[in-house]
Design a protein around this motif. Structure first.
Motif, mmCIF file in Angstrom:
data_model
loop_
_atom_site.group_PDB
_atom_site.id
_atom_site.type_symbol
_atom_site.label_atom_id
_atom_site.label_comp_id
_atom_site.label_asym_id
_atom_site.label_seq_id
_atom_site.Cartn_x
_atom_site.Cartn_y
_atom_site.Cartn_z
ATOM 1 N N GLY A 37 -7.098 -5.566 20.147
ATOM 2 C CA GLY A 37 -7.413 -6.772 19.389
ATOM 3 C C GLY A 37 -8.295 -6.487 18.189
ATOM 4 O O GLY A 37 -8.051 -6.996 17.088
ATOM 5 N N ARG A 38 -9.304 -5.650 18.369
ATOM 6 C CA ARG A 38 -10.176 -5.289 17.254
ATOM 7 C C ARG A 38 -9.414 -4.494 16.199
ATOM 8 O O ARG A 38 -9.628 -4.679 14.995
ATOM 9 N N LEU A 39 -8.519 -3.599 16.666
ATOM 10 C CA LEU A 39 -7.710 -2.835 15.711
ATOM 11 C C LEU A 39 -6.810 -3.762 14.901
ATOM 12 O O LEU A 39 -6.650 -3.587 13.680
ATOM 13 N N GLY A 40 -6.234 -4.755 15.576
ATOM 14 C CA GLY A 40 -5.387 -5.703 14.854
ATOM 15 C C GLY A 40 -6.164 -6.508 13.827
ATOM 16 O O GLY A 40 -5.688 -6.737 12.711
ATOM 17 N N VAL A 41 -7.374 -6.923 14.190
ATOM 18 C CA VAL A 41 -8.203 -7.663 13.235
ATOM 19 C C VAL A 41 -8.577 -6.785 12.045
ATOM 20 O O VAL A 41 -8.528 -7.221 10.880
ATOM 21 N N GLY A 42 -8.930 -5.514 12.324
ATOM 22 C CA GLY A 42 -9.280 -4.613 11.232
ATOM 23 C C GLY A 42 -8.110 -4.362 10.300
ATOM 24 O O GLY A 42 -8.262 -4.368 9.066
ATOM 25 N N LEU A 43 -6.927 -4.157 10.873
ATOM 26 C CA LEU A 43 -5.745 -3.920 10.042
ATOM 27 C C LEU A 43 -5.362 -5.152 9.242
ATOM 28 O O LEU A 43 -4.831 -5.036 8.130
ATOM 29 N N SER A 44 -5.624 -6.327 9.785
ATOM 30 C CA SER A 44 -5.299 -7.538 9.033
ATOM 31 C C SER A 44 -6.144 -7.666 7.767
ATOM 32 O O SER A 44 -5.700 -8.263 6.781
ATOM 33 N N PHE A 45 -7.355 -7.096 7.802
ATOM 34 C CA PHE A 45 -8.210 -7.124 6.614
ATOM 35 C C PHE A 45 -7.907 -5.961 5.665
ATOM 36 O O PHE A 45 -7.856 -6.131 4.449
ATOM 37 N N THR A 46 -7.755 -4.756 6.215
ATOM 38 C CA THR A 46 -7.581 -3.560 5.380
ATOM 39 C C THR A 46 -6.131 -3.265 5.042
ATOM 40 O O THR A 46 -5.866 -2.543 4.080
ATOM 41 N N GLY A 47 -5.189 -3.800 5.820
ATOM 42 C CA GLY A 47 -3.780 -3.477 5.601
ATOM 43 C C GLY A 47 -3.255 -3.872 4.232
ATOM 44 O O GLY A 47 -2.666 -3.039 3.527
ATOM 45 N N PRO A 48 -3.447 -5.129 3.791
ATOM 46 C CA PRO A 48 -2.922 -5.508 2.461
ATOM 47 C C PRO A 48 -3.504 -4.677 1.327
ATOM 48 O O PRO A 48 -2.777 -4.246 0.430
ATOM 49 N N GLY A 49 -4.815 -4.435 1.376
ATOM 50 C CA GLY A 49 -5.417 -3.610 0.329
ATOM 51 C C GLY A 49 -4.893 -2.187 0.345
ATOM 52 O O GLY A 49 -4.659 -1.584 -0.711
ATOM 53 N N THR A 50 -4.696 -1.634 1.539
ATOM 54 C CA THR A 50 -4.168 -0.278 1.638
ATOM 55 C C THR A 50 -2.756 -0.194 1.081
ATOM 56 O O THR A 50 -2.406 0.755 0.367
ATOM 57 N N LEU A 51 -1.944 -1.177 1.389
ATOM 58 C CA LEU A 51 -0.576 -1.189 0.860
ATOM 59 C C LEU A 51 -0.570 -1.291 -0.663
ATOM 60 O O LEU A 51 0.251 -0.651 -1.342
ATOM 61 N N ILE A 52 -1.497 -2.070 -1.212
ATOM 62 C CA ILE A 52 -1.567 -2.184 -2.672
ATOM 63 C C ILE A 52 -1.964 -0.855 -3.303
ATOM 64 O O ILE A 52 -1.393 -0.420 -4.310
ATOM 65 N N VAL A 53 -2.971 -0.174 -2.702
ATOM 66 C CA VAL A 53 -3.402 1.114 -3.237
ATOM 67 C C VAL A 53 -2.281 2.136 -3.167
ATOM 68 O O VAL A 53 -2.019 2.888 -4.119
ATOM 69 N N VAL A 54 -1.588 2.171 -2.030
ATOM 70 C CA VAL A 54 -0.478 3.115 -1.882
ATOM 71 C C VAL A 54 0.640 2.797 -2.866
ATOM 72 O O VAL A 54 1.211 3.683 -3.510
ATOM 73 N N GLY A 55 0.922 1.510 -3.006
ATOM 74 C CA GLY A 55 2.010 1.132 -3.895
ATOM 75 C C GLY A 55 1.721 1.365 -5.356
ATOM 76 O O GLY A 55 2.626 1.669 -6.134
ATOM 77 N N LEU A 56 0.449 1.244 -5.761
ATOM 78 C CA LEU A 56 0.081 1.368 -7.171
ATOM 79 C C LEU A 56 -0.420 2.749 -7.559
ATOM 80 O O LEU A 56 -0.682 2.984 -8.744
ATOM 81 N N SER A 57 -0.578 3.666 -6.619
ATOM 82 C CA SER A 57 -1.092 4.990 -6.957
ATOM 83 C C SER A 57 -0.219 6.110 -6.413
ATOM 84 O O SER A 57 0.288 6.953 -7.182
ATOM 85 N N ILE A 58 -0.030 6.150 -5.122
ATOM 86 C CA ILE A 58 0.680 7.276 -4.522
ATOM 87 C C ILE A 58 2.163 7.252 -4.891
ATOM 88 O O ILE A 58 2.735 8.261 -5.324
ATOM 89 N N PHE A 59 2.800 6.104 -4.737
ATOM 90 C CA PHE A 59 4.223 6.031 -5.062
ATOM 91 C C PHE A 59 4.507 6.332 -6.533
ATOM 92 O O PHE A 59 5.419 7.111 -6.846
ATOM 93 N N PRO A 60 3.770 5.755 -7.504
ATOM 94 C CA PRO A 60 4.024 6.127 -8.901
ATOM 95 C C PRO A 60 3.781 7.603 -9.182
ATOM 96 O O PRO A 60 4.470 8.196 -10.016
ATOM 97 N N ALA A 61 2.796 8.207 -8.501
ATOM 98 C CA ALA A 61 2.529 9.630 -8.720
ATOM 99 C C ALA A 61 3.711 10.483 -8.263
ATOM 100 O O ALA A 61 4.107 11.443 -8.938
ATOM 101 N N ILE A 62 4.276 10.137 -7.112
ATOM 102 C CA ILE A 62 5.433 10.885 -6.619
ATOM 103 C C ILE A 62 6.640 10.661 -7.526
ATOM 104 O O ILE A 62 7.372 11.599 -7.876
ATOM 105 N N TRP A 63 6.825 9.416 -7.941
ATOM 106 C CA TRP A 63 7.946 9.121 -8.830
ATOM 107 C C TRP A 63 7.792 9.822 -10.175
ATOM 108 O O TRP A 63 8.775 10.284 -10.773
ATOM 109 N N ALA A 64 6.565 9.912 -10.684
ATOM 110 C CA ALA A 64 6.325 10.583 -11.965
ATOM 111 C C ALA A 64 6.655 12.066 -11.888
ATOM 112 O O ALA A 64 7.103 12.663 -12.877
ATOM 113 N N PHE A 65 6.434 12.687 -10.722
ATOM 114 C CA PHE A 65 6.775 14.099 -10.582
ATOM 115 C C PHE A 65 8.289 14.315 -10.708
ATOM 116 O O PHE A 65 8.739 15.223 -11.416
ATOM 117 N N PHE A 66 9.057 13.497 -10.026
ATOM 118 C CA PHE A 66 10.514 13.619 -10.161
ATOM 119 C C PHE A 66 10.963 13.269 -11.575
ATOM 120 O O PHE A 66 11.909 13.855 -12.109
#
Length: 313
Positions: free
Chosen positions: A27-56
């Motif tokens: 339950g605590r893990l689910g609550v923590g992920l509900s707060f940090t999950g959206p921000g983590t997805l945004i960071v991954v989507g706006l930084s890691i994915f473009p970096a990988i795409w830029a290499f190709f």
């Protein structure tokens, strides 16, 4: 006759408590992920994915409209023989040589001065740090008014003093120096705050013991304060070097690479190639080349600091 309640054996309640613990953890893990999950997805989507795409993308020839063509490592081979990129590298190195040592030295001196119990010290610290909070765009706009050759404040002061007016942002020899001064004004607050925090965290017993032994203030600063600040110096040097290598905003707002390309840095050059020349593959290759150089400099500084027994990281 009173009836005494017998205590429940611990063996009966132990399994129920043990079974509740995993549920609470989930339950605590689910609550923590509900707060940090959206921000983590945004960071991954706006930084890691473009970096990988830029290499190709750096291995392709693409203008953003027609289908991309795979050309292998030709973009990286072109970088080695590109005179415009070589000139941008020279301009970036010149800015780094002007900006980094000055920011470290002035930051250290101002931090030492602001570490003393002087009047209105809080106000002075705030004034030093405010430009760092302001954006580079705001700094560039302000710099245009100050260093404009025709109606700028700097040339007006020179005229009042009876000195000849300077070209400043319109001079090939002076434009990069002026940009370094603007960047120093903006970024100096970061260095001052880092050094000031290190000075306030320094053990006072060392300095007091040296004073009791008769050591002068210059000797205390050289043999006690500076060695204690060595890890901070390594950190700020790496940070300011990375900042200098990524210079773009001030150039874009003030000179746009001019006059005659004298302030065109590596980041401005890759932006010009990608978004104005529509050579996205080559721009991505330049970006990855800059990333590799920055990574090598950082690793070299970290390895050197550890070999010199200066644990900055």
């Amino acid at each position: 006759m009173a009836i005494l309640a017998r205590p429940v054996p611990s063996s009966v309640s132990a399994p129920s408590r043990a079974s509740r613990r995993p549920r609470r953890a989930v339950g605590r893990l689910g609550v923590g992920l509900s707060f940090t999950g959206p921000g983590t997805l945004i960071v991954v989507g706006l930084s890691i994915f473009p970096a990988i795409w830029a290499f190709f993308l750096s291995r392709e020839k693409w203008n953003g409209f027609t289908p991309a063509t795979d050309i292998g490592w030709l973009n990286y081979q072109r970088m080695a023989s590109d005179p415009d990129l070589a000139a941008a590298v020279d301009h970036t190195l010149l800015f780094t040589a002007l900006f980094v040592p000055a920011s470290i030295l002035l930051g250290l001196l101002l931090a030492v001065a602001l570490n003393r119990p002087i009047r209105f010290v809080g106000f002075y610290r705030t004034c030093i740090f405010v430009p760092f909070v302001a954006s580079a765009v705001a700094t560039g706009i302000l710099g245009n008014y100050v260093f404009n050759p025709q109606f700028g404040v700097a040339n007006n002061i020179l005229r009042v003093l009876g000195l000849p007016a300077q070209g400043l942002l319109e001079s090939q020899q002076q434009a990069m120096i002026v940009i370094a001064v603007m960047a120093l004004w903006q970024q100096l607050g970061f260095t001052v705050v880092v050094y000031l925090a290190a000075l306030q965290d320094m053990p006072a017993d060392l300095v007091e013991a040296a004073r009791v032994d008769g050591a002068s203030a210059p000797r205390i600063f050289r043999h006690i304060v500076l060695p204690q600040l060595a890890p901070v110096t390594v950190f700020t040097t790496i940070w300011q070097t990375i900042t200098a290598l990524q210079l773009f905003d001030l150039v874009f707002v003030t000179t746009k690479g001019g006059p005659l390309g004298s302030t065109e840095t590596v980041v401005y050059y890759l932006w010009d190639q990608a978004f104005r020349g529509l050579r996205f593959g080559y721009g991505s290759a330049v970006a990855y080349g800059l990333f590799a150089v920055t990574m090598l400099i950082t690793i070299g500084m970290v390895v050197y600091s550890r070999r010199a027994k200066v644990e900055a990281f």
